[in-house]
Design a protein around this motif. Structure first.
Motif, PDB file in Angstrom:
ATOM      1  N   PRO A  50     -10.145   7.188  -4.142  1.00 34.48           N
ATOM      2  CA  PRO A  50      -9.602   6.254  -5.134  1.00 34.48           C
ATOM      3  C   PRO A  50      -9.181   4.940  -4.487  1.00 34.48           C
ATOM      4  CG  PRO A  50      -8.026   8.002  -4.660  1.00 34.48           C
ATOM      5  CD  PRO A  50      -9.310   8.399  -4.005  1.00 34.48           C
ATOM      6  N   ALA A  51      -9.443   3.852  -5.192  1.00 34.90           N
ATOM      7  CA  ALA A  51      -9.129   2.526  -4.679  1.00 34.90           C
ATOM      8  C   ALA A  51      -8.559   1.663  -5.793  1.00 34.90           C
ATOM      9  CB  ALA A  51     -10.382   1.875  -4.089  1.00 34.90           C
ATOM     10  N   TYR A  52      -8.041   0.527  -5.402  1.00 30.11           N
ATOM     11  CA  TYR A  52      -7.502  -0.450  -6.351  1.00 30.11           C
ATOM     12  C   TYR A  52      -7.950  -1.816  -5.881  1.00 30.11           C
ATOM     13  CZ  TYR A  52      -3.964  -3.144  -8.957  1.00 30.11           C
ATOM     14  OH  TYR A  52      -3.315  -4.032  -9.783  1.00 30.11           O
ATOM     15  N   PHE A  53      -8.554  -2.593  -6.786  1.00 26.10           N
ATOM     16  CA  PHE A  53      -8.974  -3.949  -6.470  1.00 26.10           C
ATOM     17  C   PHE A  53      -7.939  -4.900  -7.062  1.00 26.10           C
ATOM     18  CE2 PHE A  53     -12.737  -1.427  -6.023  1.00 26.10           C
ATOM     19  CZ  PHE A  53     -13.420  -2.005  -4.958  1.00 26.10           C
ATOM     20  N   ALA A  54      -7.275  -5.640  -6.174  1.00 23.60           N
ATOM     21  CA  ALA A  54      -6.087  -6.396  -6.561  1.00 23.60           C
ATOM     22  C   ALA A  54      -6.386  -7.567  -7.485  1.00 23.60           C
ATOM     23  CB  ALA A  54      -5.381  -6.909  -5.307  1.00 23.60           C
ATOM     24  N   LEU A  55      -5.417  -7.848  -8.329  1.00 30.46           N
ATOM     25  CA  LEU A  55      -5.374  -9.098  -9.058  1.00 30.46           C
ATOM     26  C   LEU A  55      -4.703 -10.150  -8.174  1.00 30.46           C
ATOM     27  CD1 LEU A  55      -4.138  -7.757 -12.524  1.00 30.46           C
ATOM     28  CD2 LEU A  55      -6.473  -8.398 -11.914  1.00 30.46           C
ATOM     29  N   GLU A  56      -4.892 -11.401  -8.485  1.00 31.74           N
ATOM     30  CA  GLU A  56      -4.264 -12.461  -7.695  1.00 31.74           C
ATOM     31  C   GLU A  56      -2.740 -12.285  -7.696  1.00 31.74           C
ATOM     32  OE1 GLU A  56      -4.914 -16.022  -5.334  1.00 31.74           O
ATOM     33  OE2 GLU A  56      -6.199 -14.413  -6.090  1.00 31.74           O
ATOM     34  N   ASP A  57      -2.151 -12.315  -6.518  1.00 33.24           N
ATOM     35  CA  ASP A  57      -0.704 -12.206  -6.308  1.00 33.24           C
ATOM     36  C   ASP A  57      -0.143 -10.804  -6.532  1.00 33.24           C
ATOM     37  OD1 ASP A  57      -0.503 -14.820  -5.524  1.00 33.24           O
ATOM     38  OD2 ASP A  57       0.214 -15.578  -7.455  1.00 33.24           O
ATOM     39  N   ASP A  58      -0.985  -9.809  -6.710  1.00 29.97           N
ATOM     40  CA  ASP A  58      -0.500  -8.430  -6.647  1.00 29.97           C
ATOM     41  C   ASP A  58       0.131  -8.197  -5.284  1.00 29.97           C
ATOM     42  OD1 ASP A  58      -0.977  -7.199  -9.066  1.00 29.97           O
ATOM     43  OD2 ASP A  58      -2.959  -6.448  -8.536  1.00 29.97           O
ATOM     44  N   ALA A  92       0.656   1.661   4.449  1.00 28.16           N
ATOM     45  CA  ALA A  92       0.282   2.507   5.584  1.00 28.16           C
ATOM     46  C   ALA A  92      -1.209   2.809   5.618  1.00 28.16           C
ATOM     47  CB  ALA A  92       1.078   3.818   5.554  1.00 28.16           C
ATOM     48  N   LEU A  93      -1.822   2.924   4.451  1.00 26.78           N
ATOM     49  CA  LEU A  93      -3.246   3.261   4.368  1.00 26.78           C
ATOM     50  C   LEU A  93      -4.150   2.059   4.654  1.00 26.78           C
ATOM     51  CD1 LEU A  93      -3.174   5.486   1.170  1.00 26.78           C
ATOM     52  CD2 LEU A  93      -3.987   6.234   3.414  1.00 26.78           C
ATOM     53  N   ASN A  94      -3.621   0.850   4.496  1.00 25.14           N
ATOM     54  CA  ASN A  94      -4.480  -0.332   4.560  1.00 25.14           C
ATOM     55  C   ASN A  94      -4.086  -1.363   5.603  1.00 25.14           C
ATOM     56  OD1 ASN A  94      -6.340  -0.042   1.976  1.00 25.14           O
ATOM     57  ND2 ASN A  94      -4.286   0.560   1.337  1.00 25.14           N
ATOM     58  N   GLU A  95      -2.984  -1.152   6.312  1.00 24.12           N
ATOM     59  CA  GLU A  95      -2.499  -2.185   7.215  1.00 24.12           C
ATOM     60  C   GLU A  95      -3.395  -2.397   8.436  1.00 24.12           C
ATOM     61  OE1 GLU A  95       1.387  -1.112   8.526  1.00 24.12           O
ATOM     62  OE2 GLU A  95       0.819   0.937   9.103  1.00 24.12           O
ATOM     63  N   ARG A  96      -4.197  -1.384   8.805  1.00 29.24           N
ATOM     64  CA  ARG A  96      -5.095  -1.597   9.951  1.00 29.24           C
ATOM     65  C   ARG A  96      -6.259  -2.510   9.571  1.00 29.24           C
ATOM     66  NH1 ARG A  96      -3.718   3.478   9.684  1.00 29.24           N
ATOM     67  NH2 ARG A  96      -5.628   4.089   8.612  1.00 29.24           N
ATOM     68  N   ARG A  98      -9.588  -4.922  -1.775  1.00 32.89           N
ATOM     69  CA  ARG A  98      -9.712  -3.474  -2.001  1.00 32.89           C
ATOM     70  C   ARG A  98      -8.662  -2.735  -1.190  1.00 32.89           C
ATOM     71  NH1 ARG A  98     -15.078  -1.487  -0.055  1.00 32.89           N
ATOM     72  NH2 ARG A  98     -14.007  -1.509   1.939  1.00 32.89           N
ATOM     73  N   LEU A  99      -7.938  -1.876  -1.871  1.00 38.56           N
ATOM     74  CA  LEU A  99      -6.896  -1.079  -1.230  1.00 38.56           C
ATOM     75  C   LEU A  99      -7.173   0.395  -1.475  1.00 38.56           C
ATOM     76  CD1 LEU A  99      -3.930  -3.202  -2.579  1.00 38.56           C
ATOM     77  CD2 LEU A  99      -4.628  -3.124  -0.185  1.00 38.56           C
ATOM     78  N   TRP A 100      -7.128   1.197  -0.421  1.00 36.94           N
ATOM     79  CA  TRP A 100      -7.253   2.640  -0.586  1.00 36.94           C
ATOM     80  C   TRP A 100      -5.937   3.187  -1.104  1.00 36.94           C
ATOM     81  CZ3 TRP A 100     -12.036   3.336  -0.773  1.00 36.94           C
ATOM     82  CH2 TRP A 100     -12.925   2.756   0.146  1.00 36.94           C
ATOM     83  N   LEU A 101      -6.013   4.164  -1.992  1.00 39.96           N
ATOM     84  CA  LEU A 101      -4.823   4.733  -2.605  1.00 39.96           C
ATOM     85  C   LEU A 101      -4.472   6.117  -2.094  1.00 39.96           C
ATOM     86  CD1 LEU A 101      -5.313   3.668  -6.346  1.00 39.96           C
ATOM     87  CD2 LEU A 101      -3.988   2.525  -4.558  1.00 39.96           C
ATOM     88  N   SER A 102      -5.386   6.758  -1.383  1.00 44.64           N
ATOM     89  CA  SER A 102      -5.092   8.087  -0.851  1.00 44.64           C
ATOM     90  C   SER A 102      -5.775   8.254   0.497  1.00 44.64           C
ATOM     91  CB  SER A 102      -5.538   9.186  -1.817  1.00 44.64           C
ATOM     92  OG  SER A 102      -6.943   9.218  -1.918  1.00 44.64           O
ATOM     93  N   PRO A 103      -5.261   9.143   1.333  1.00 44.99           N
ATOM     94  CA  PRO A 103      -5.868   9.354   2.657  1.00 44.99           C
ATOM     95  C   PRO A 103      -7.297   9.856   2.547  1.00 44.99           C
ATOM     96  CG  PRO A 103      -3.658  10.291   2.554  1.00 44.99           C
ATOM     97  CD  PRO A 103      -4.039   9.942   1.147  1.00 44.99           C
ATOM     98  N   GLY A 104      -8.109   9.462   3.507  1.00 38.19           N
ATOM     99  CA  GLY A 104      -9.499   9.885   3.518  1.00 38.19           C
ATOM    100  C   GLY A 104      -9.729  11.181   4.250  1.00 38.19           C
ATOM    101  N   SER A 105      -8.690  11.732   4.870  1.00 44.15           N
ATOM    102  CA  SER A 105      -8.825  12.980   5.625  1.00 44.15           C
ATOM    103  C   SER A 105      -7.451  13.604   5.800  1.00 44.15           C
ATOM    104  CB  SER A 105      -9.435  12.701   7.002  1.00 44.15           C
ATOM    105  OG  SER A 105      -8.538  11.927   7.786  1.00 44.15           O
ATOM    106  N   PRO A 106      -7.381  14.898   6.129  1.00 46.62           N
ATOM    107  CA  PRO A 106      -6.086  15.528   6.400  1.00 46.62           C
ATOM    108  C   PRO A 106      -5.354  14.854   7.558  1.00 46.62           C
ATOM    109  CG  PRO A 106      -7.770  17.205   6.047  1.00 46.62           C
ATOM    110  CD  PRO A 106      -8.489  15.887   6.130  1.00 46.62           C
ATOM    111  N   GLU A 107      -6.103  14.369   8.528  1.00 42.24           N
ATOM    112  CA  GLU A 107      -5.482  13.705   9.674  1.00 42.24           C
ATOM    113  C   GLU A 107      -4.821  12.397   9.253  1.00 42.24           C
ATOM    114  OE1 GLU A 107      -8.403  16.594  10.888  1.00 42.24           O
ATOM    115  OE2 GLU A 107      -8.621  14.813   9.607  1.00 42.24           O
ATOM    116  N   GLU A 108      -5.493  11.668   8.371  1.00 38.28           N
ATOM    117  CA  GLU A 108      -4.904  10.410   7.902  1.00 38.28           C
ATOM    118  C   GLU A 108      -3.680  10.687   7.030  1.00 38.28           C
ATOM    119  OE1 GLU A 108      -6.243   6.062   6.183  1.00 38.28           O
ATOM    120  OE2 GLU A 108      -7.443   7.808   5.604  1.00 38.28           O
TER     121      GLU A 108
END
Length: 294
Positions: free
Chosen positions: A81-89, A150-154, A170-180
């Motif tokens: 799942p992802a979220y595509f931001a609006l301006e100034d979100d 935490a999911l997108n700062e890198r 584009r921002l990820w909303l959930s981890p992509g793996s158990p490790e993440e």
């Protein structure tokens, strides 16, 4: 509401920290989109980096890149799942928006007739937020502004809880793996929960919750009979420092913090000074939980 134009992998974050929101004129702390792309290739060793499978269909790639999606909404992609931001979100505003939508959906479902035709009780946003017990039970990484960071700062250097985002980011909303997921839980527990605890400890009513209740010293021998699971903020701090919340994440932390104040309400009669202090701290916990991005 913006329509996707393929900026998901190239958008950037405007400079802002957790306490203030800078204008875009002050510069983009996260750098340009092109820099993000080059950094992705150079940082291929990042074990949490996400790549589209080689056999991905064109329509799946179009969604992944934000070409055919509505901005400002939760979107299912082939990488999660992802979220595509609006301006100034901001991560904070996105988390609160997704939280409200999730609660509204729960309320809608709870209002549907049951199999025997009876209507179940609605769970409203107001009652939800007024019940501190729900904080731990309802915690969800997908509606947590801190988790979004935490999911997108890198991928978006300089991203903070109240950073203003460019349209299409584009921002990820959930981890992509158990490790993440483990990494995110540890990050939130060590840093953001630590900030929340520090804020609680500064409150004028926090002193009586700073260490375990000594029922012998206080002359309340029935305390252990009534309070079966003692808790205090000093114990919460020790568990936090020892990494005992690293695996369970914020839900474990806030459950213990709640328990310290709920025990106070359980033992002390209505109208007593101690109970009033417990009520104040429970309210403060709810306020800080939201304000600090959970």
């Amino acid at each position: 509401r913006g329509r996707g134009r393929g900026r998901g992998a190239k958008a950037s974050v405007a400079a802002a920290d957790d306490e203030s929101r800078s204008s875009r004129d002050e510069g983009d702390e996260g750098g340009s989109g092109d820099e993000d792309d080059s950094n992705d290739s150079e940082a291929a060793f990042d074990k949490f980096e996400r790549h589209a499978p080689d056999d991905a269909r064109p329509d799946e790639l179009a969604v992944l890149n934000g070409d055919v999606v509505e901005y400002g909404e939760r979107v299912e992609t082939i990488l999660g799942p992802a979220y595509f931001a609006l301006e100034d979100d901001t991560p904070f505003s996105i988390g609160r928006k997704l939280f409200a939508l999730a609660r509204a959906e729960e309320g809608r479902k709870s209002a549907l007739p049951s199999h025997d035709g009876a209507e179940t009780e609605k769970t409203t946003n107001v009652s939800y937020m007024n019940n501190a017990r729900d904080l731990a039970e309802s915690f969800d990484l997908e509606t947590c502004g801190n988790a979004i960071v935490a999911l997108n700062e890198r991928r978006l250097p300089g991203l903070r809880l109240r950073s203003k985002l460019h349209e299409g980011t584009r921002l990820w909303l959930s981890p992509g793996s158990p490790e993440e997921k483990a990494h995110v839980h540890k990050t939130l527990a060590r840093f953001r929960c630590g900030a929340l605890l520090a804020a609680l400890q500064k409150h004028e009513c926090a002193l009586i919750f700073s260490e375990p209740v000594d029922h012998v010293k206080l002359g309340i021998p029935d305390y252990p009979e009534i309070v079966k699971t003692p808790m205090d903020l000093g114990t919460v701090k020790r568990k936090l420092e020892n990494g005992e919340y690293d695996e369970v994440g914020p839900s474990g932390f806030v459950a213990d913090a709640q328990l310290a104040f709920e025990n106070c309400l359980l033992y002390n009669p209505r109208g007593s000074e101690a109970r009033q202090m417990g009520e104040i701290m429970l309210k403060e916990l709810r306020i800080k939980w939201v304000a600090l991005g959970f």
